[in-house]
Design an enzyme around this catalytic site. Structure first.
Site, PDB file in Angstrom:
ATOM      1  N   LYS A   1       1.084  -0.984  -0.006  1.00  0.00           N
ATOM      2  CA  LYS A   1       0.149  -0.256  -0.225  1.00  0.00           C
ATOM      3  C   LYS A   1       0.492   1.364   0.331  1.00  0.00           C
ATOM      4  O   LYS A   1       0.679   2.048  -0.764  1.00  0.00           O
ATOM      5  CB  LYS A   1      -0.431   0.080   1.215  1.00  0.00           C
ATOM      6  CG  LYS A   1      -1.478  -1.179   1.510  1.00  0.00           C
ATOM      7  CD  LYS A   1      -2.763  -1.366   2.751  1.00  0.00           C
ATOM      8  CE  LYS A   1      -2.167  -1.070   4.044  1.00  0.00           C
ATOM      9  NZ  LYS A   1      -1.093  -2.246   3.910  1.00  0.00           N
TER      10      LYS A   1
ATOM     11  N   ARG B   1      -9.898   0.253   8.706  1.00  0.00           N
ATOM     12  CA  ARG B   1      -9.564  -0.925   9.155  1.00  0.00           C
ATOM     13  C   ARG B   1     -10.608  -1.162   9.643  1.00  0.00           C
ATOM     14  O   ARG B   1     -10.294  -1.958   9.789  1.00  0.00           O
ATOM     15  CB  ARG B   1      -8.454  -1.069   9.918  1.00  0.00           C
ATOM     16  CG  ARG B   1      -6.857  -0.540   8.376  1.00  0.00           C
ATOM     17  CD  ARG B   1      -6.242  -0.104  10.107  1.00  0.00           C
ATOM     18  NE  ARG B   1      -5.311  -0.933   9.817  1.00  0.00           N
ATOM     19  CZ  ARG B   1      -3.461  -0.843   8.718  1.00  0.00           C
ATOM     20  NH1 ARG B   1      -3.372   0.808   8.874  1.00  0.00           N
ATOM     21  NH2 ARG B   1      -2.796  -1.316  10.029  1.00  0.00           N
TER      22      ARG B   1
ATOM     23  N   ARG C   1      11.865  -5.133   5.247  1.00  0.00           N
ATOM     24  CA  ARG C   1      11.529  -3.807   4.761  1.00  0.00           C
ATOM     25  C   ARG C   1      12.420  -2.748   5.179  1.00  0.00           C
ATOM     26  O   ARG C   1      12.691  -2.925   6.885  1.00  0.00           O
ATOM     27  CB  ARG C   1      10.225  -3.573   5.330  1.00  0.00           C
ATOM     28  CG  ARG C   1       9.682  -1.846   4.887  1.00  0.00           C
ATOM     29  CD  ARG C   1       8.353  -1.858   4.809  1.00  0.00           C
ATOM     30  NE  ARG C   1       7.347  -1.927   6.300  1.00  0.00           N
ATOM     31  CZ  ARG C   1       7.120  -2.066   5.718  1.00  0.00           C
ATOM     32  NH1 ARG C   1       5.671  -1.721   5.527  1.00  0.00           N
ATOM     33  NH2 ARG C   1       6.176  -3.502   7.625  1.00  0.00           N
TER      34      ARG C   1
ATOM     35  N   ARG D   1      11.234  -1.069  11.073  1.00  0.00           N
ATOM     36  CA  ARG D   1       9.753  -0.416  11.858  1.00  0.00           C
ATOM     37  C   ARG D   1       9.938  -1.632  13.233  1.00  0.00           C
ATOM     38  O   ARG D   1       9.688  -3.341  12.723  1.00  0.00           O
ATOM     39  CB  ARG D   1       8.550  -1.080  11.288  1.00  0.00           C
ATOM     40  CG  ARG D   1       8.583   0.371  10.947  1.00  0.00           C
ATOM     41  CD  ARG D   1       7.422   0.582   9.694  1.00  0.00           C
ATOM     42  NE  ARG D   1       5.929  -0.094  10.166  1.00  0.00           N
ATOM     43  CZ  ARG D   1       4.924   0.257   9.288  1.00  0.00           C
ATOM     44  NH1 ARG D   1       4.774   0.114   7.916  1.00  0.00           N
ATOM     45  NH2 ARG D   1       3.685  -1.216   9.911  1.00  0.00           N
TER      46      ARG D   1
ATOM     47  N   ARG E   1      -0.586  -8.504  13.590  1.00  0.00           N
ATOM     48  CA  ARG E   1      -1.390  -8.040  12.941  1.00  0.00           C
ATOM     49  C   ARG E   1      -1.696  -8.620  11.663  1.00  0.00           C
ATOM     50  O   ARG E   1      -2.796  -8.247  11.139  1.00  0.00           O
ATOM     51  CB  ARG E   1       0.894  -6.763  12.412  1.00  0.00           C
ATOM     52  CG  ARG E   1       0.734  -5.796  12.480  1.00  0.00           C
ATOM     53  CD  ARG E   1       2.096  -5.635  12.686  1.00  0.00           C
ATOM     54  NE  ARG E   1       1.910  -4.718  11.278  1.00  0.00           N
ATOM     55  CZ  ARG E   1       3.298  -4.750  10.264  1.00  0.00           C
ATOM     56  NH1 ARG E   1       4.478  -5.086  10.254  1.00  0.00           N
ATOM     57  NH2 ARG E   1       3.114  -4.128   9.518  1.00  0.00           N
TER      58      ARG E   1
HETATM   59  P1  AP5 Z   1       5.133  -1.661   1.707  1.00  0.00           P
HETATM   60  O1  AP5 Z   1       4.255  -0.249   0.436  1.00  0.00           O
HETATM   61  O2  AP5 Z   1       5.123  -1.072   3.330  1.00  0.00           O
HETATM   62  O3  AP5 Z   1       3.383  -2.486   2.223  1.00  0.00           O
HETATM   63  P2  AP5 Z   1       2.360  -1.711   3.054  1.00  0.00           P
HETATM   64  O4  AP5 Z   1       1.459  -2.244   2.483  1.00  0.00           O
HETATM   65  O5  AP5 Z   1       2.128  -0.321   3.432  1.00  0.00           O
HETATM   66  O6  AP5 Z   1       2.326  -2.381   4.578  1.00  0.00           O
HETATM   67  P3  AP5 Z   1       2.278  -1.806   5.867  1.00  0.00           P
HETATM   68  O7  AP5 Z   1       3.574  -2.422   6.720  1.00  0.00           O
HETATM   69  O8  AP5 Z   1       2.873  -0.211   5.720  1.00  0.00           O
HETATM   70  O9  AP5 Z   1       0.844  -2.353   6.180  1.00  0.00           O
HETATM   71  P4  AP5 Z   1       1.018  -2.155   7.551  1.00  0.00           P
HETATM   72  O10 AP5 Z   1      -1.020  -2.043   7.158  1.00  0.00           O
HETATM   73  O11 AP5 Z   1       0.576  -3.277   8.420  1.00  0.00           O
HETATM   74  O12 AP5 Z   1       0.881  -0.994   8.600  1.00  0.00           O
HETATM   75  P5  AP5 Z   1       1.263   0.822   8.284  1.00  0.00           P
HETATM   76  O13 AP5 Z   1       1.876   1.812   8.848  1.00  0.00           O
HETATM   77  O14 AP5 Z   1      -0.250   0.864   7.810  1.00  0.00           O
HETATM   78  O15 AP5 Z   1       5.719  -2.607   1.236  1.00  0.00           O
HETATM   79  C1  AP5 Z   1       6.084  -4.233   2.206  1.00  0.00           C
HETATM   80  C2  AP5 Z   1       7.340  -4.641   1.839  1.00  0.00           C
HETATM   81  O16 AP5 Z   1       7.069  -4.770   0.556  1.00  0.00           O
HETATM   82  C3  AP5 Z   1       8.860  -3.704   0.916  1.00  0.00           C
HETATM   83  O17 AP5 Z   1       9.786  -3.731   1.675  1.00  0.00           O
HETATM   84  C4  AP5 Z   1       8.437  -3.146  -0.060  1.00  0.00           C
HETATM   85  O18 AP5 Z   1       9.598  -3.079  -0.642  1.00  0.00           O
HETATM   86  C5  AP5 Z   1       7.941  -4.473  -0.918  1.00  0.00           C
HETATM   87  N1  AP5 Z   1       7.476  -4.462  -1.639  1.00  0.00           N
HETATM   88  C6  AP5 Z   1       6.231  -3.656  -1.996  1.00  0.00           C
HETATM   89  N2  AP5 Z   1       5.731  -3.866  -3.341  1.00  0.00           N
HETATM   90  C7  AP5 Z   1       5.972  -4.994  -3.679  1.00  0.00           C
HETATM   91  C8  AP5 Z   1       6.144  -5.927  -5.210  1.00  0.00           C
HETATM   92  N3  AP5 Z   1       5.450  -5.820  -6.082  1.00  0.00           N
HETATM   93  N4  AP5 Z   1       6.624  -7.036  -5.015  1.00  0.00           N
HETATM   94  C9  AP5 Z   1       7.786  -6.855  -4.555  1.00  0.00           C
HETATM   95  N5  AP5 Z   1       8.443  -6.095  -2.675  1.00  0.00           N
HETATM   96  C10 AP5 Z   1       6.913  -5.414  -2.870  1.00  0.00           C
HETATM   97  O19 AP5 Z   1      -0.346   0.499  10.017  1.00  0.00           O
HETATM   98  C11 AP5 Z   1       0.988   0.389  11.601  1.00  0.00           C
HETATM   99  C12 AP5 Z   1       0.664   0.301  12.332  1.00  0.00           C
HETATM  100  O20 AP5 Z   1      -0.283   2.014  12.891  1.00  0.00           O
HETATM  101  C13 AP5 Z   1      -1.779  -0.476  13.062  1.00  0.00           C
HETATM  102  O21 AP5 Z   1      -0.954  -1.236  13.434  1.00  0.00           O
HETATM  103  C14 AP5 Z   1      -2.156   0.131  14.006  1.00  0.00           C
HETATM  104  O22 AP5 Z   1      -1.179  -0.160  15.024  1.00  0.00           O
HETATM  105  C15 AP5 Z   1      -1.421   2.050  13.653  1.00  0.00           C
HETATM  106  N6  AP5 Z   1      -2.470   1.970  12.419  1.00  0.00           N
HETATM  107  C16 AP5 Z   1      -1.902   2.532  11.400  1.00  0.00           C
HETATM  108  N7  AP5 Z   1      -3.661   3.213  10.599  1.00  0.00           N
HETATM  109  C17 AP5 Z   1      -4.808   2.514  11.645  1.00  0.00           C
HETATM  110  C18 AP5 Z   1      -6.329   3.065  10.957  1.00  0.00           C
HETATM  111  N8  AP5 Z   1      -6.742   2.501  10.208  1.00  0.00           N
HETATM  112  N9  AP5 Z   1      -6.619   2.338  12.290  1.00  0.00           N
HETATM  113  C19 AP5 Z   1      -6.306   1.779  14.066  1.00  0.00           C
HETATM  114  N10 AP5 Z   1      -4.846   1.898  14.173  1.00  0.00           N
HETATM  115  C20 AP5 Z   1      -4.003   2.216  12.478  1.00  0.00           C
HETATM  116 MG    MG Z   2       2.404   0.997   4.839  1.00  0.00          MG
END
Ligand code: AP5
Ligand code: MG
Length: 217
Positions: A15, A90, A128, A162, A173
């Protein structure tokens, strides 16, 4: 009518990677609730400490707080012509709030699922690393930086791993995502606003498909 693009997908689906490309190439502001709360959690206030502990556990921050942050951020001027939500909504409460917000702002919602099978997510998450200055996302296995542990654009900065990318946190997660967030896919599908994209392709192919959805509807 402007568009709200909701990027959906499991932790590690890509994402953030795709939202950053949309921001750079289509000038759509990327609103990542994860990034917003990680930045907030860097201070030492009681709220920051609470947010840090929740994020590091892999569980979700309260709907109340998340909704307030999204309302405030999407009310800024740069969001007038649409924006990309990365990591929001979410929960069903958050999805309901987004419906109201979209109506109020006169925006239309399109949800895009970046679909990646669970067995590929561990490698994406454990490998990552991100730049602490610009947020550029790397992967030691799949997208290594040119110089070990340094951002290609900011060679003086160290890449960050992270805390919630530790294997035991990844498990929490993934469970949280399955329980609380996957029901939203049915909700957007039932209202004919969900587009599914194969997230196992390379980044540019995925981007091309997302751009097609964003520009064609
Ligand atoms: P990346 O693009 O970083 O993936 P992502 O989908 O953004 O993954 P996240 O881990 O950031 O998602 P998340 O939902 O768990 O975390 P968030 O920060 O939102 O890519 C991942 C890896 O894959 C990278 O190394 C990249 O290079 C690689 N990659 C990408 N595309 C690729 C491809 N096509 N081929 C190969 N490799 C590839 O949330 C974190 C925390 O914040 C949550 O757990 C919660 O505590 C809190 N939080 C955030 N939003 C909310 C909400 N709305 N409500 C409540 N709590 C929330
Ligand atoms: Mg992300």
């Amino acid at each position: 009518m402007s568009k709200i693009i909701v990027l959906m997908g499991a932790p590690g689906a890509g994402k953030g990677t795709q939202a950053r490309l949309l921001q750079e190439r289509m000038k759509l502001p990327q609103i990542s609730t994860g990034d917003i709360f990680r930045a907030l959690s860097e201070s030492e206030t009681p709220l920051a400490k609470e947010v840090r502990a929740i994020q590091q556990s892999g569980k979700l921050i309260s709907d109340d707080l998340v909704v307030r942050v999204v309302e405030e951020r999407t009310g800024k001027d740069d969001c007038r012509h649409g924006y990309v939500l990365d990591g929001f909504p979410r929960t069903t409460v958050q999805a309901d709030m987004l419906e109201q917000l979209a109506t109020r702002q006169g925006n239309e919602i399109t949800a895009i699922l970046i679909d990646v099978p669970p067995e590929l997510l561990y490698r994406r998450l454990t490998g990552r690393r991100s730049c602490s200055i610009c947020g550029e996302i790397y992967n030691v296995y799949l997208k290594p930086p040119k110089i070990d542990n340094c951002c290609d654009l900011h060679p003086k900065s160290q890449l960050v791993h992270r805390a919630d990318d530790a294997p035991e946190k990844i498990q929490v997660r993934l469970e949280t995502y399955a329980q609380q967030t996957t029901p939203l896919l049915d909700y957007y599908e039932a209202t004919n606003r969900l587009r599914r994209i194969d997230g196992v392709q390379d980044t540019e192919k995925i981007y091309a498909e997302i751009e097609r959805v964003v520009t064609s509807e």
